[in-house]
Design a protein around this motif. Sequence first.
Motif, PDB file in Angstrom:
ATOM      1  N   SER A  13       0.861  -1.171   0.000  1.00 13.20           N
ATOM      2  CA  SER A  13       0.000   0.000   0.000  1.00 13.20           C
ATOM      3  C   SER A  13       0.903   1.228   0.000  1.00 13.20           C
ATOM      4  CB  SER A  13      -0.889  -0.014   1.243  1.00 13.20           C
ATOM      5  OG  SER A  13      -1.673   1.140   1.285  1.00 13.20           O
ATOM      6  N   VAL A  14       0.821   2.054  -1.044  1.00 13.65           N
ATOM      7  CA  VAL A  14       1.665   3.236  -1.152  1.00 13.65           C
ATOM      8  C   VAL A  14       0.774   4.472  -1.090  1.00 13.65           C
ATOM      9  CG1 VAL A  14       3.330   4.492  -2.571  1.00 13.65           C
ATOM     10  CG2 VAL A  14       3.320   2.006  -2.611  1.00 13.65           C
ATOM     11  N   LEU A  15       1.053   5.336  -0.153  1.00 11.45           N
ATOM     12  CA  LEU A  15       0.299   6.561   0.018  1.00 11.45           C
ATOM     13  C   LEU A  15       1.198   7.765  -0.227  1.00 11.45           C
ATOM     14  CD1 LEU A  15      -1.460   5.586   3.362  1.00 11.45           C
ATOM     15  CD2 LEU A  15      -2.407   5.413   1.055  1.00 11.45           C
ATOM     16  N   LEU A  16       0.587   8.905  -0.470  1.00  8.35           N
ATOM     17  CA  LEU A  16       1.343  10.135  -0.642  1.00  8.35           C
ATOM     18  C   LEU A  16       2.272  10.365   0.542  1.00  8.35           C
ATOM     19  CD1 LEU A  16       2.041  12.881  -1.869  1.00  8.35           C
ATOM     20  CD2 LEU A  16      -0.117  13.746  -0.942  1.00  8.35           C
ATOM     21  N   GLN A  17       1.792  10.101   1.749  1.00  8.69           N
ATOM     22  CA  GLN A  17       2.619  10.301   2.941  1.00  8.69           C
ATOM     23  C   GLN A  17       3.872   9.429   2.904  1.00  8.69           C
ATOM     24  OE1 GLN A  17       1.953  12.617   5.615  1.00  8.69           O
ATOM     25  NE2 GLN A  17       4.130  12.182   5.787  1.00  8.69           N
ATOM     26  N   ASP A  18       3.746   8.207   2.416  1.00 12.25           N
ATOM     27  CA  ASP A  18       4.902   7.312   2.314  1.00 12.25           C
ATOM     28  C   ASP A  18       5.961   7.893   1.376  1.00 12.25           C
ATOM     29  OD1 ASP A  18       3.547   5.393   3.914  1.00 12.25           O
ATOM     30  OD2 ASP A  18       2.561   4.581   2.120  1.00 12.25           O
ATOM     31  N   VAL A  19       5.503   8.397   0.243  1.00 11.22           N
ATOM     32  CA  VAL A  19       6.426   8.977  -0.738  1.00 11.22           C
ATOM     33  C   VAL A  19       7.081  10.233  -0.161  1.00 11.22           C
ATOM     34  CG1 VAL A  19       6.639   9.914  -3.070  1.00 11.22           C
ATOM     35  CG2 VAL A  19       5.084   8.000  -2.646  1.00 11.22           C
ATOM     36  N   ALA A  20       6.282  11.066   0.480  1.00  7.47           N
ATOM     37  CA  ALA A  20       6.809  12.292   1.084  1.00  7.47           C
ATOM     38  C   ALA A  20       7.838  11.961   2.159  1.00  7.47           C
ATOM     39  CB  ALA A  20       5.665  13.120   1.665  1.00  7.47           C
ATOM     40  N   ARG A  27       3.816  16.504   2.517  1.00  6.98           N
ATOM     41  CA  ARG A  27       2.878  15.937   1.538  1.00  6.98           C
ATOM     42  C   ARG A  27       2.522  16.971   0.477  1.00  6.98           C
ATOM     43  NH1 ARG A  27      -1.691  13.460   5.240  1.00  6.98           N
ATOM     44  NH2 ARG A  27      -2.760  14.999   3.981  1.00  6.98           N
ATOM     45  N   ALA A  28       2.251  18.203   0.911  1.00  9.02           N
ATOM     46  CA  ALA A  28       1.847  19.254  -0.036  1.00  9.02           C
ATOM     47  C   ALA A  28       2.960  19.528  -1.049  1.00  9.02           C
ATOM     48  CB  ALA A  28       1.477  20.523   0.716  1.00  9.02           C
ATOM     49  N   TYR A  29       4.186  19.644  -0.566  1.00  3.80           N
ATOM     50  CA  TYR A  29       5.322  19.893  -1.463  1.00  3.80           C
ATOM     51  C   TYR A  29       5.501  18.730  -2.441  1.00  3.80           C
ATOM     52  CZ  TYR A  29      10.101  20.403  -3.128  1.00  3.80           C
ATOM     53  OH  TYR A  29      11.210  20.501  -3.927  1.00  3.80           O
ATOM     54  N   THR A  30       5.465  17.529  -1.898  1.00  9.70           N
ATOM     55  CA  THR A  30       5.666  16.338  -2.729  1.00  9.70           C
ATOM     56  C   THR A  30       4.598  16.245  -3.805  1.00  9.70           C
ATOM     57  OG1 THR A  30       6.685  15.193  -0.855  1.00  9.70           O
ATOM     58  CG2 THR A  30       5.913  13.823  -2.672  1.00  9.70           C
ATOM     59  N   ALA A  31       3.342  16.425  -3.418  1.00 12.55           N
ATOM     60  CA  ALA A  31       2.237  16.331  -4.374  1.00 12.55           C
ATOM     61  C   ALA A  31       2.346  17.389  -5.461  1.00 12.55           C
ATOM     62  CB  ALA A  31       0.906  16.453  -3.646  1.00 12.55           C
ATOM     63  N   ALA A  32       2.619  18.621  -5.066  1.00 11.03           N
ATOM     64  CA  ALA A  32       2.700  19.718  -6.036  1.00 11.03           C
ATOM     65  C   ALA A  32       3.880  19.542  -6.988  1.00 11.03           C
ATOM     66  CB  ALA A  32       2.803  21.052  -5.306  1.00 11.03           C
ATOM     67  N   LYS A  33       5.033  19.195  -6.441  1.00 15.23           N
ATOM     68  CA  LYS A  33       6.226  19.031  -7.286  1.00 15.23           C
ATOM     69  C   LYS A  33       6.062  17.847  -8.240  1.00 15.23           C
ATOM     70  CE  LYS A  33      11.263  18.959  -7.062  1.00 15.23           C
ATOM     71  NZ  LYS A  33      11.502  19.996  -8.050  1.00 15.23           N
ATOM     72  N   THR A  41      -0.895  13.089 -10.879  1.00 14.78           N
ATOM     73  CA  THR A  41      -0.847  13.041  -9.422  1.00 14.78           C
ATOM     74  C   THR A  41      -0.108  11.768  -9.025  1.00 14.78           C
ATOM     75  OG1 THR A  41      -2.889  11.772  -9.156  1.00 14.78           O
ATOM     76  CG2 THR A  41      -3.093  14.209  -9.255  1.00 14.78           C
ATOM     77  N   ILE A  42       0.302  11.712  -7.788  1.00 18.88           N
ATOM     78  CA  ILE A  42       0.966  10.495  -7.319  1.00 18.88           C
ATOM     79  C   ILE A  42       0.011   9.313  -7.421  1.00 18.88           C
ATOM     80  CG2 ILE A  42       1.850   9.359  -5.230  1.00 18.88           C
ATOM     81  CD1 ILE A  42       3.494  11.856  -4.695  1.00 18.88           C
ATOM     82  N   GLY A  43      -1.251   9.511  -7.080  1.00 22.82           N
ATOM     83  CA  GLY A  43      -2.245   8.434  -7.196  1.00 22.82           C
ATOM     84  C   GLY A  43      -2.398   7.938  -8.620  1.00 22.82           C
TER      85      GLY A  43
END
Length: 100
Positions: A13-20, A27-33, A41-43
């Motif tokens: 299970s991979v979530l935005l938080q995991d990637v960040a 999370r906001a920086y990671t998602a936007a970049k 989107t990461i999803g």
Amino acid sequence: ACMQYIGTHLNESVLLQDVADHIGKSRAYTAAKFKRETGKTIGEYIAFCRMQEAKSLLKYTDKPLGEISDYLHFSSQPYFQNVFKAQFGITPAKYREMRK
């Protein structure tokens, strides 16, 4: 780094938080970049990678559809089949049949 992390964790299970967390950013920086640099989107990218892996598993293994669905963390086999058919226009079973 984000793409590499996602690619090596498709069977989890991979979530935005995991990637960040992996890259040490919010999370906001990671998602936007990620969206700015890839256009996805990461999803969306995770879903794309999982479908590519599903195609590979269908082509090169004899794993049952349920096992592939579980391995790639789909909530159910029918959901996996629906997502696959929506993306590629054929069922996973038909894809496997055509590739062998």
